[in-house]
Design a protein around this motif. Structure first.
Motif, short mmCIF file in Angstrom:
data_model
loop_
_atom_site.label_atom_id
_atom_site.label_comp_id
_atom_site.label_asym_id
_atom_site.label_seq_id
_atom_site.Cartn_x
_atom_site.Cartn_y
_atom_site.Cartn_z
N GLY A 32 0.82 -1.21 0.00
CA GLY A 32 0.00 0.00 0.00
C GLY A 32 0.85 1.26 0.00
N GLY A 33 1.92 1.25 0.79
CA GLY A 33 2.82 2.40 0.83
C GLY A 33 3.49 2.64 -0.51
N ILE A 34 3.94 1.57 -1.14
CA ILE A 34 4.59 1.70 -2.44
C ILE A 34 3.60 2.24 -3.48
N ILE A 35 2.39 1.74 -3.46
CA ILE A 35 1.37 2.23 -4.40
C ILE A 35 1.10 3.71 -4.19
N LEU A 36 0.98 4.15 -2.94
CA LEU A 36 0.75 5.57 -2.67
C LEU A 36 1.92 6.44 -3.14
N GLY A 40 1.71 9.33 -6.00
CA GLY A 40 2.19 10.69 -5.70
C GLY A 40 3.23 11.16 -6.70
N LEU A 41 4.16 10.28 -7.05
CA LEU A 41 5.18 10.64 -8.04
C LEU A 41 4.56 10.91 -9.41
N LYS A 42 3.58 10.11 -9.78
CA LYS A 42 2.90 10.32 -11.06
C LYS A 42 2.22 11.68 -11.10
#
Length: 51
Positions: A32-36, A40-42
């Protein structure tokens, strides 16, 4: 009818989430953290005009 269907599907989802959540809690938090972070970077790159 729609309310009953929604309640039943939501109840099943919560029940399954409770079962799998206890087994995969740490891995799910990391995923979940990696997806967020990726989302955010996108958004950041879109606003900077680089993506």
């Amino acid at each position: 009818m729609i309310g009953c269907t929604t309640f039943i599907i939501s109840f099943i989802g919560v029940y399954i989430g409770k079962i799998f959540g206890s087994k995969y809690e740490h891995k799910a938090e990391i995923a979940g953290g990696i997806i967020l972070i990726v989302i955010g970077l996108k958004i950041l790159l879109e606003h900077l005009g680089l993506f």
